[in-house]
Design a protein around this motif. Sequence first.
Motif, PDB file in Angstrom:
ATOM      1  N   UNK A 177       0.841  -1.184   0.000  1.00  0.00           N
ATOM      2  CA  UNK A 177       0.000   0.000   0.000  1.00  0.00           C
ATOM      3  C   UNK A 177       0.884   1.245   0.000  1.00  0.00           C
ATOM      4  N   UNK A 178       0.548   2.196  -0.849  1.00  0.00           N
ATOM      5  CA  UNK A 178       1.311   3.440  -0.894  1.00  0.00           C
ATOM      6  C   UNK A 178       0.825   4.383   0.186  1.00  0.00           C
ATOM      7  N   UNK A 179       1.779   5.018   0.851  1.00  0.00           N
ATOM      8  CA  UNK A 179       1.449   6.001   1.882  1.00  0.00           C
ATOM      9  C   UNK A 179       1.854   7.376   1.388  1.00  0.00           C
ATOM     10  N   UNK A 180       0.946   8.287   1.485  1.00  0.00           N
ATOM     11  CA  UNK A 180       1.274   9.661   1.133  1.00  0.00           C
ATOM     12  C   UNK A 180       1.301  10.486   2.401  1.00  0.00           C
ATOM     13  N   UNK A 181       2.175  11.437   2.413  1.00  0.00           N
ATOM     14  CA  UNK A 181       2.307  12.322   3.570  1.00  0.00           C
ATOM     15  C   UNK A 181       1.563  13.602   3.261  1.00  0.00           C
ATOM     16  N   UNK A 182       0.628  13.909   4.131  1.00  0.00           N
ATOM     17  CA  UNK A 182      -0.108  15.150   3.959  1.00  0.00           C
ATOM     18  C   UNK A 182       0.552  16.234   4.791  1.00  0.00           C
ATOM     19  N   UNK A 183       0.721  17.385   4.212  1.00  0.00           N
ATOM     20  CA  UNK A 183       1.283  18.521   4.925  1.00  0.00           C
ATOM     21  C   UNK A 183       0.142  19.406   5.422  1.00  0.00           C
ATOM     22  N   UNK A 184       0.273  19.858   6.638  1.00  0.00           N
ATOM     23  CA  UNK A 184      -0.765  20.736   7.181  1.00  0.00           C
ATOM     24  C   UNK A 184      -0.432  22.202   6.962  1.00  0.00           C
ATOM     25  N   UNK A 185       0.795  22.470   6.525  1.00  0.00           N
ATOM     26  CA  UNK A 185       1.211  23.853   6.296  1.00  0.00           C
ATOM     27  C   UNK A 185       1.344  24.140   4.806  1.00  0.00           C
ATOM     28  N   UNK A 186       1.084  25.362   4.461  1.00  0.00           N
ATOM     29  CA  UNK A 186       1.299  25.817   3.089  1.00  0.00           C
ATOM     30  C   UNK A 186       2.792  26.075   2.899  1.00  0.00           C
ATOM     31  N   UNK A 187       3.230  26.061   1.673  1.00  0.00           N
ATOM     32  CA  UNK A 187       4.644  26.300   1.379  1.00  0.00           C
ATOM     33  C   UNK A 187       5.115  27.659   1.906  1.00  0.00           C
TER      34      UNK A 187
END
Length: 116
Positions: free
Chosen positions: A3-13
């Motif tokens: 299963x692929x895991x993606x990392x979600x960022x809570x901050x904008x660039x």
Amino acid sequence: MEEEHTIEHSLEQAQIKQLKDGMPDEDMLFDLAELFKIFGDSTRIKILFALLEHEMAVSDLADVLGMTTSAISHQLRVLKTNGLVKFRREGKSLIYSLSDGHVTSILSQGIDHIGE
């Protein structure tokens, strides 16, 4: 199948850039880490807390803490070198005290933090 895991960022660039830009430089962070290492010794903490209450000569600190004057002198040298204590001469004695209100604040905040 894995299963692929993606990392979600809570901050904008833009927020990430702002945080990076606001980070102290490496030299300052190193110095801060070194300062906190000084607080990592319980004997030095005892000395600082004693001096929080009253300025004292080495022999007084030794009596209060139940230690030798040699051991106290060694730790005072470390504390003085790192700007946490200062001394004044009174006759033949050196009278030690905390160098400034920042030291008092660090000690008080530390006690508050562990007391929560």
